[in-house]
Scaffold this motif. Structure first.
Motif, PDB file in Angstrom:
ATOM      1  N   GLY A  45      -7.386  42.105  67.227  1.00  0.00           N
ATOM      2  CA  GLY A  45      -5.957  42.018  67.469  1.00  0.00           C
ATOM      3  C   GLY A  45      -5.466  40.589  67.575  1.00  0.00           C
ATOM      4  N   GLU A  46      -4.149  40.420  67.516  1.00  0.00           N
ATOM      5  CA  GLU A  46      -3.540  39.096  67.573  1.00  0.00           C
ATOM      6  C   GLU A  46      -3.814  38.442  68.924  1.00  0.00           C
ATOM      7  OE1 GLU A  46       0.845  36.950  67.068  1.00  0.00           O
ATOM      8  OE2 GLU A  46       0.617  39.116  66.837  1.00  0.00           O
ATOM      9  N   GLY A  47      -4.326  37.217  68.882  1.00  0.00           N
ATOM     10  CA  GLY A  47      -4.585  36.460  70.101  1.00  0.00           C
ATOM     11  C   GLY A  47      -5.888  36.791  70.798  1.00  0.00           C
ATOM     12  N   ALA A  48      -6.614  37.814  70.347  1.00  0.00           N
ATOM     13  CA  ALA A  48      -7.867  38.194  71.005  1.00  0.00           C
ATOM     14  C   ALA A  48      -8.832  37.006  71.042  1.00  0.00           C
ATOM     15  CB  ALA A  48      -8.515  39.372  70.290  1.00  0.00           C
ATOM     16  N   THR A  49      -9.553  36.898  72.154  1.00  0.00           N
ATOM     17  CA  THR A  49     -10.336  35.689  72.408  1.00  0.00           C
ATOM     18  C   THR A  49     -11.720  36.034  72.950  1.00  0.00           C
ATOM     19  OG1 THR A  49      -8.301  34.473  72.935  1.00  0.00           O
ATOM     20  CG2 THR A  49     -10.380  33.508  73.682  1.00  0.00           C
ATOM     21  N   ILE A  50     -12.706  35.283  72.501  1.00  0.00           N
ATOM     22  CA  ILE A  50     -14.053  35.345  73.065  1.00  0.00           C
ATOM     23  C   ILE A  50     -14.310  34.038  73.805  1.00  0.00           C
ATOM     24  CG2 ILE A  50     -16.514  35.591  72.579  1.00  0.00           C
ATOM     25  CD1 ILE A  50     -15.752  37.006  69.975  1.00  0.00           C
ATOM     26  N   LEU A  51     -14.671  34.144  75.081  1.00  0.00           N
ATOM     27  CA  LEU A  51     -15.013  32.973  75.877  1.00  0.00           C
ATOM     28  C   LEU A  51     -16.510  33.022  76.167  1.00  0.00           C
ATOM     29  CD1 LEU A  51     -12.084  33.026  78.492  1.00  0.00           C
ATOM     30  CD2 LEU A  51     -12.261  31.610  76.432  1.00  0.00           C
ATOM     31  N   VAL A  52     -17.232  31.999  75.731  1.00  0.00           N
ATOM     32  CA  VAL A  52     -18.675  31.964  75.925  1.00  0.00           C
ATOM     33  C   VAL A  52     -19.016  30.781  76.810  1.00  0.00           C
ATOM     34  CG1 VAL A  52     -19.016  30.644  73.794  1.00  0.00           C
ATOM     35  CG2 VAL A  52     -20.927  31.916  74.775  1.00  0.00           C
ATOM     36  N   GLY A  53     -19.864  31.018  77.804  1.00  0.00           N
ATOM     37  CA  GLY A  53     -20.235  29.972  78.743  1.00  0.00           C
ATOM     38  C   GLY A  53     -21.416  29.158  78.276  1.00  0.00           C
ATOM     39  N   GLU A  54     -21.631  28.021  78.933  1.00  0.00           N
ATOM     40  CA  GLU A  54     -22.754  27.144  78.577  1.00  0.00           C
ATOM     41  C   GLU A  54     -24.090  27.830  78.810  1.00  0.00           C
ATOM     42  OE1 GLU A  54     -23.715  24.779  82.687  1.00  0.00           O
ATOM     43  OE2 GLU A  54     -22.321  23.793  81.331  1.00  0.00           O
ATOM     44  N   GLY A  63     -10.660  19.089  69.283  1.00  0.00           N
ATOM     45  CA  GLY A  63      -9.453  18.793  70.037  1.00  0.00           C
ATOM     46  C   GLY A  63      -8.928  20.011  70.784  1.00  0.00           C
ATOM     47  N   LEU A  64      -7.644  19.952  71.134  1.00  0.00           N
ATOM     48  CA  LEU A  64      -6.994  21.067  71.824  1.00  0.00           C
ATOM     49  C   LEU A  64      -6.737  22.171  70.815  1.00  0.00           C
ATOM     50  CD1 LEU A  64      -5.703  22.242  74.383  1.00  0.00           C
ATOM     51  CD2 LEU A  64      -3.575  21.085  73.746  1.00  0.00           C
ATOM     52  N   GLY A  65      -7.475  23.280  70.956  1.00  0.00           N
ATOM     53  CA  GLY A  65      -7.394  24.351  69.980  1.00  0.00           C
ATOM     54  C   GLY A  65      -6.378  25.412  70.334  1.00  0.00           C
ATOM     55  N   ALA A  66      -6.525  26.561  69.688  1.00  0.00           N
ATOM     56  CA  ALA A  66      -5.585  27.659  69.882  1.00  0.00           C
ATOM     57  C   ALA A  66      -5.809  28.384  71.204  1.00  0.00           C
ATOM     58  CB  ALA A  66      -5.702  28.648  68.727  1.00  0.00           C
ATOM     59  N   VAL A  67      -7.002  28.254  71.774  1.00  0.00           N
ATOM     60  CA  VAL A  67      -7.288  28.923  73.043  1.00  0.00           C
ATOM     61  C   VAL A  67      -6.933  27.988  74.192  1.00  0.00           C
ATOM     62  CG1 VAL A  67      -9.025  30.080  74.445  1.00  0.00           C
ATOM     63  CG2 VAL A  67      -9.162  30.207  71.953  1.00  0.00           C
ATOM     64  N   THR A  68      -5.925  28.348  74.932  1.00  0.00           N
ATOM     65  CA  THR A  68      -5.471  27.559  76.075  1.00  0.00           C
ATOM     66  C   THR A  68      -5.266  28.492  77.264  1.00  0.00           C
ATOM     67  OG1 THR A  68      -3.128  27.839  75.546  1.00  0.00           O
ATOM     68  CG2 THR A  68      -4.270  25.948  74.544  1.00  0.00           C
ATOM     69  N   ALA A  79     -17.156  36.539  66.319  1.00  0.00           N
ATOM     70  CA  ALA A  79     -15.845  35.907  66.164  1.00  0.00           C
ATOM     71  C   ALA A  79     -15.445  35.831  64.695  1.00  0.00           C
ATOM     72  CB  ALA A  79     -15.856  34.514  66.792  1.00  0.00           C
ATOM     73  N   THR A  80     -16.401  35.536  63.835  1.00  0.00           N
ATOM     74  CA  THR A  80     -16.111  35.435  62.402  1.00  0.00           C
ATOM     75  C   THR A  80     -15.737  36.785  61.817  1.00  0.00           C
ATOM     76  OG1 THR A  80     -17.652  33.567  62.195  1.00  0.00           O
ATOM     77  CG2 THR A  80     -17.054  34.731  60.172  1.00  0.00           C
ATOM     78  N   SER A  81     -16.454  37.823  62.191  1.00  0.00           N
ATOM     79  CA  SER A  81     -16.208  39.149  61.615  1.00  0.00           C
ATOM     80  C   SER A  81     -14.925  39.783  62.116  1.00  0.00           C
ATOM     81  CB  SER A  81     -17.390  40.070  61.907  1.00  0.00           C
ATOM     82  OG  SER A  81     -17.526  40.290  63.297  1.00  0.00           O
ATOM     83  N   THR A  82     -14.547  39.509  63.370  1.00  0.00           N
ATOM     84  CA  THR A  82     -13.344  40.126  63.931  1.00  0.00           C
ATOM     85  C   THR A  82     -12.108  39.254  63.784  1.00  0.00           C
ATOM     86  OG1 THR A  82     -13.811  39.201  66.122  1.00  0.00           O
ATOM     87  CG2 THR A  82     -14.692  41.407  65.631  1.00  0.00           C
ATOM     88  N   GLY A  83     -12.302  37.956  63.540  1.00  0.00           N
ATOM     89  CA  GLY A  83     -11.175  37.036  63.496  1.00  0.00           C
ATOM     90  C   GLY A  83     -10.710  36.603  64.875  1.00  0.00           C
ATOM     91  N   ALA A  84     -11.482  36.931  65.913  1.00  0.00           N
ATOM     92  CA  ALA A  84     -11.098  36.551  67.273  1.00  0.00           C
ATOM     93  C   ALA A  84     -11.223  35.042  67.459  1.00  0.00           C
ATOM     94  CB  ALA A  84     -11.988  37.279  68.290  1.00  0.00           C
ATOM     95  N   ARG A  85     -10.360  34.505  68.307  1.00  0.00           N
ATOM     96  CA  ARG A  85     -10.478  33.105  68.684  1.00  0.00           C
ATOM     97  C   ARG A  85     -11.722  32.926  69.542  1.00  0.00           C
ATOM     98  NH1 ARG A  85      -4.207  32.462  70.767  1.00  0.00           N
ATOM     99  NH2 ARG A  85      -3.195  32.507  68.718  1.00  0.00           N
ATOM    100  N   LEU A  86     -12.303  31.741  69.476  1.00  0.00           N
ATOM    101  CA  LEU A  86     -13.543  31.484  70.201  1.00  0.00           C
ATOM    102  C   LEU A  86     -13.424  30.169  70.953  1.00  0.00           C
ATOM    103  CD1 LEU A  86     -16.521  32.121  70.860  1.00  0.00           C
ATOM    104  CD2 LEU A  86     -17.145  31.018  68.698  1.00  0.00           C
ATOM    105  N   ALA A  87     -13.781  30.191  72.232  1.00  0.00           N
ATOM    106  CA  ALA A  87     -13.785  28.970  73.034  1.00  0.00           C
ATOM    107  C   ALA A  87     -15.052  28.923  73.867  1.00  0.00           C
ATOM    108  CB  ALA A  87     -12.560  28.907  73.940  1.00  0.00           C
ATOM    109  N   TRP A  88     -15.547  27.703  74.066  1.00  0.00           N
ATOM    110  CA  TRP A  88     -16.770  27.460  74.828  1.00  0.00           C
ATOM    111  C   TRP A  88     -16.385  26.838  76.159  1.00  0.00           C
ATOM    112  CZ3 TRP A  88     -19.181  22.521  75.890  1.00  0.00           C
ATOM    113  CH2 TRP A  88     -20.503  22.609  76.371  1.00  0.00           C
TER     114      TRP A  88
END
Length: 901
Positions: free
Chosen positions: A541-550, A451-456, A566-575
């Motif tokens: 850091g808080e809110g840090a995000t990894i964006l990975v493309g198709e 669904g709609l996750g934390a990464v927006t 993402a697992t080791s750093t706790g960063a948010r992850l979005a595809w």
């Protein structure tokens, strides 16, 4: 804590945040101050002076004193105790605004009846308001109005009538601030600066392209005469297809643009402008900027408007479709602060003619057994032939389904249900791109059913650190790029990118680029803790995000490495996928290992839930077979099985064979397919292999829902009344012909089933690195007779490419970046190639020849656009990102098969 201040506006007390612009504060109490240059998403400039108000404010002694003259409310901020009097209560402010309007109208042409902006023009509206209020309504100007040759072609899409321009600089500020493409500027500031012969005698302040004689810069490396020869046109000569309403000839453009590189030209030969240039047409408060396609085509009051969502990428951008007499004439950006704000890409704005071209399918086609040609037929006949053919194919090994990734959520639901309940198979895959077992695991673990996750979009503005992997947001998701740039400019985001090619977007995002060899991205990500420890620390850091493309699916191990990071750093992850229906298709179950809502095919509980949602009775009088429990074949396996005769037939949706990982295999598979049914908007290459072709409606002719990369549901309405049937309706009729009720006729019922099923909350498997399906390439890869250097291929699709959804838009196509081959500096040096020289990139399948650009890629690499005019990488080379290729100067034709290692 927010710092609030108390002010009064027209005697009304109001509490606002300190630093609020006075024009915004007035809006809070329902007072609208006239304005032209002001825009809520652009920084203040106070150019037009139309928003003047009287201001009184406390001095150091606390006494409130009026300022000596009216102030621009769009550039002045609220402070404690300030008293503002707008035109509604201050005669001085009203006179100031009327005077500004009179000056603006001095040189403005009286061409409202033929102006594209007439009827939706802020200048027109505010002039009438002032006249109605008793202000000066008769001009005191008796001299000749200033006039310019027009229109000036800024790009192939955007035309400028300079005599209408009021110099508000909205366009200039948008270009510089929002996309960072400063392709337009205010020239001749100070008035009376006369340009040289090259500029046609530029005079007075005006908006236009950069001009070296005005802006005082010259690049001695640019030969203007040679540049004009390359472009093939005289830039001050009249153009027949650009003329004003009186028939006078238009002009093309000025000649000098400042420093140019070979890679900065568009297809037309002009300097590349922007992927977002069309936004300046919409925000222009007068009719100075117009669209080449829409110019003089209609008046705003003749249009019927419908809110919609783009079908060109996974951004979910809001758009508005304007139609006249059943024909789409233009698209505008919708206003959605949570997604695209008020901006869209030029592709979203201008690429809409594709669905109404002459090859549009209007009736079903069936292949005539006698002639072998496709012939029109009735729906009843086509459905009967399709049903009988699919039943036979199912008995002959089964049917594979390739729906494509541009479907709405509702149509995807129907495809998924048709495959499982009618054809009894999980051999369905929407991916017309690179894919792997590793990606299957990643999508199941990290994307499907989340669904709609934390990464927006909004979260990215303050994410702190964003890491891009296998993703070029400007090319693949324009609204995402603009939101990242907004965060960068505001200081809330630092961007880093693991990439094989340096792009314009990287510089505009001030991105830290980690340049890697094509195919080496997985190792680069895995080693970030060692090579870039500060970056890895920032990802914690808080809110840090990894964006990975198709495109990460093309590199073995990359998705697993991203997941581990993402697992080791706790960063948010979005595809982030590229196509509009990709994320919704995952939620609808258009993958061989996943059912709707992310329910795993192999999980008994998951299958039971889906069976219940679909009303599949496995016992009793109306019992049907339960859903198949074994994961099906992916796209490549389906094509291979068709080619080998293991599958008896196929159902194919909106796909382009050039996009498949192996277009040759796709053509062979369709040629060998025992029976093929196609559901498509326009006749395509697939049609030449289809036994039955069933026409379906494009997005503009139906209502439905896209799910964007965030997982946000984006419903849209039907803009064009049409008899065309949706995929959902066509599959429902076909299922009925095969003796099954698909249950998708009612949207209300379908949405209730979707809501009732919900998202999968059960266990999810870990993402593990999958072994490569094919051995590494080795040996000679070039064509016989070609001498050159072995290199690794990097590739991705630019936003404007040679895709079928841009057909019928020559103005847009001409603004695409000119295809070039970017060479590593080491390769260029060894081959003796300079920028602008033509080089050949070849494999045993074929070759591509393009102008060279030196640098911008890793040593030992060459980058090509994946599907642009003259550069169809998969089709021409049979190659993909990370493949081995041979690079050589195009002029060499020695009969020598040696490959330099």
């Amino acid at each position: 804590m927010t710092d609030l201040v108390n002010i009064t506006i027209d005697g009304i007390p109001v509490e606002v945040e300190k630093g609020t612009l006075l024009i915004r504060a007035a809006e809070k109490v329902g007072v609208r101050i006239p304005r032209f240059c002001d825009h809520p998403l652009l920084s203040p400039s106070a150019n037009c002076r139309q928003c003047l108000v009287d201001v009184a404010m406390p001095g150091r002694d606390g006494v409130v004193r009026p300022m000596p003259k009216p102030q621009p409310s769009c550039a002045m901020t609220a402070t404690e105790g300030m008293e503002i009097s707008t035109q509604a209560t201050s005669a001085q402010a009203a006179r100031a605004q009327a005077g500004t309007m009179e000056l603006l109208l001095i040189n403005h042409p009286l061409d409202c009846p033929v102006c594209d902006k007439g009827g939706e023009c802020p200048l027109q509206n505010q002039a009438l308001e002032l006249m109605a209020s008793g202000a000066q309504s008769v001009t005191r100007f008796t001299d000749v109005k200033r006039a310019f040759p027009k229109p000036l072609r800024l790009t192939s899409n955007v035309l400028l009538d300079r005599d209408r321009c009021i110099l508000c600089q909205r366009c200039v500020r948008f270009a510089a601030q929002i996309p960072g493409d400063a392709f337009i500027t205010l020239q001749g500031r100070g008035a009376g600066h006369v340009g040289g012969e090259l500029t046609g005698g530029l005079y007075s302040e005006q908006i236009g392209r950069f001009d070296s004689t005005v802006l005082d810069f010259t690049d001695p490396s640019v030969d203007l005469d040679a540049l004009e020869t390359v472009r093939g046109e005289s830039y001050l000569a009249p153009e027949a297809d650009l003329a004003g309403p009186g028939g006078e000839p238009g002009v093309v453009d000025g000649r000098a643009y400042g420093p140019l590189g070979n890679d900065e030209l568009d297809v037309s030969g002009r300097p590349f402008a922007s992927y977002f240039s069309g936004n300046i047409i919409q925000i222009c408060p007068v009719g100075a900027l117009t669209s080449a396609r829409y110019r003089f085509r209609s008046r705003p009051m003749d249009l019927v408007s419908t809110d919609s969502v783009t079908e060109h990428d996974a951004s979910g951008s809001a758009i508005r479709v304007d139609m006249r007499r059943g024909v789409v004439l233009r698209r505008l950006a919708g206003n959605d602060p949570e997604v695209n704000e008020e901006w869209i890409t030029d592709k979203d704005r201008f690429a809409f003619a594709w669905s109404s071209l002459s090859d549009r399918l209007s009736v079903p086609l069936v292949r005539d057994e006698a002639t072998g040609e496709l012939v029109p037929t009735s729906w009843s006949d086509a459905l009967d032939v399709a049903a009988r053919g699919l039943e036979q194919a199912r008995a002959n090994g089964g049917v594979g389904l390739l729906p494509g990734a541009r479907l709405t959520l509702e149509d995807g639901w129907a495809w998924s249900r048709f495959a499982r309940t009618v054809l009894g198979t999980n051999d369905i895959d929407q991916r017309v791109r690179d894919h792997s077992a590793e990606e299957d695991a990643f999508l199941a673990a990290r994307v499907a059913g989340t669904g709609l996750g934390a990464v927006t979009y909004r979260s990215l503005e303050t994410a702190g650190q964003v890491l891009l992997v296998g993703l070029e947001p400007e090319d693949e998701c324009g609204s995402l790029f603009l939101r990242l740039r907004k965060g960068v400019r505001a200081g809330g985001v630092a961007v880093a990118s693991v990439t094989s090619v340096l792009t314009r977007a990287a510089s505009k995002l001030n991105a830290q680029t980690i340049l890697t060899a094509p195919g080496g991205e997985a190792d680069a990500v895995a080693q970030l803790a060692t090579s870039h420890p500060a970056l890895v620390e920032a990802l914690g850091g808080e809110g840090a995000t990894i964006l990975v493309g198709e495109r990460a699916a093309a590199v073995p191990g990359l998705l697993a490495a991203v997941d581990a990071l993402a697992t080791s750093t706790g960063a948010r992850l979005a595809w982030v996928p590229r196509r509009s229906g990709e994320r919704g298709g995952i939620e609808a179950g258009l993958l061989p290992h996943l059912l709707p809502g992310g329910h795993p095919v192999a999980d008994d509980v998951a299958r039971t839930r889906v069976q219940q949602a679909w009303g599949v009775e496995t016992t009793g009088l109306h019992a049907r077979s339960p859903l198949p429990a074994t994961p099906g074949r992916d796209t490549t396996a389906i094509l291979t099985a068709l080619a080998d005769g293991e599958l008896g037939g196929a159902v194919v949706g909106g796909v382009d064979l050039r996009d498949f990982p192996d277009p040759g295999l796709a053509r062979t598979a369709l040629a060998c397919s025992g029976f093929t049914v196609q559901l498509e908007v326009r006749r395509s290459e697939v049609s030449e292999h289809a036994d039955v072709v069933l026409p379906v409606a494009p997005a503009v002719e139906k209502n439905g829902t896209f799910v964007n990369w965030e997982g946000r549901v984006r419903p849209f309405g039907q803009a064009h009344a049409s008899r065309a049937r949706t995929d959902r309706q066509v599959l429902g009729m076909l299922a009925q012909e095969m003796g099954t009720d698909l249950g998708c006729e009612s949207l209300t019922t379908l949405h209730a089933e979707l809501a009732g099923l919900g998202l999968w909350r059960g266990p999810r498997d870990a993402v593990l690195t999958a072994p490569e399906d094919a051995p590494a390439e080795s040996g000679e890869v070039g064509q016989p007779g070609v001498t050159g250097l072995a290199a690794l291929l990097a590739t991705h699709k630019p936003m404007l490419d040679d895709g079928r959804l841009q057909d019928g838009e020559p103005f847009l196509a001409a603004t695409a970046l000119r295809p070039v081959a970017r060479l590593g500096a080491d390769i260029a040096s060894t081959l003796g190639v300079s920028g602008g020289d033509t080089v050949r990139v070849s494999t045993r399948t074929g070759s591509i020849e393009l102008p060279a650009v030196v640098g911008g890629v890793a040593d030992g690499a060459v980058w090509l656009p994946e599907c642009s005019a003259g550069s169809t990488v998969r089709q021409s080379l049979g190659a993909h990102h990370g493949s081995a290729v041979v690079v050589s100067p195009a002029a060499r034709t020695e009969n020598d098969t040696e490959v330099v290692r």
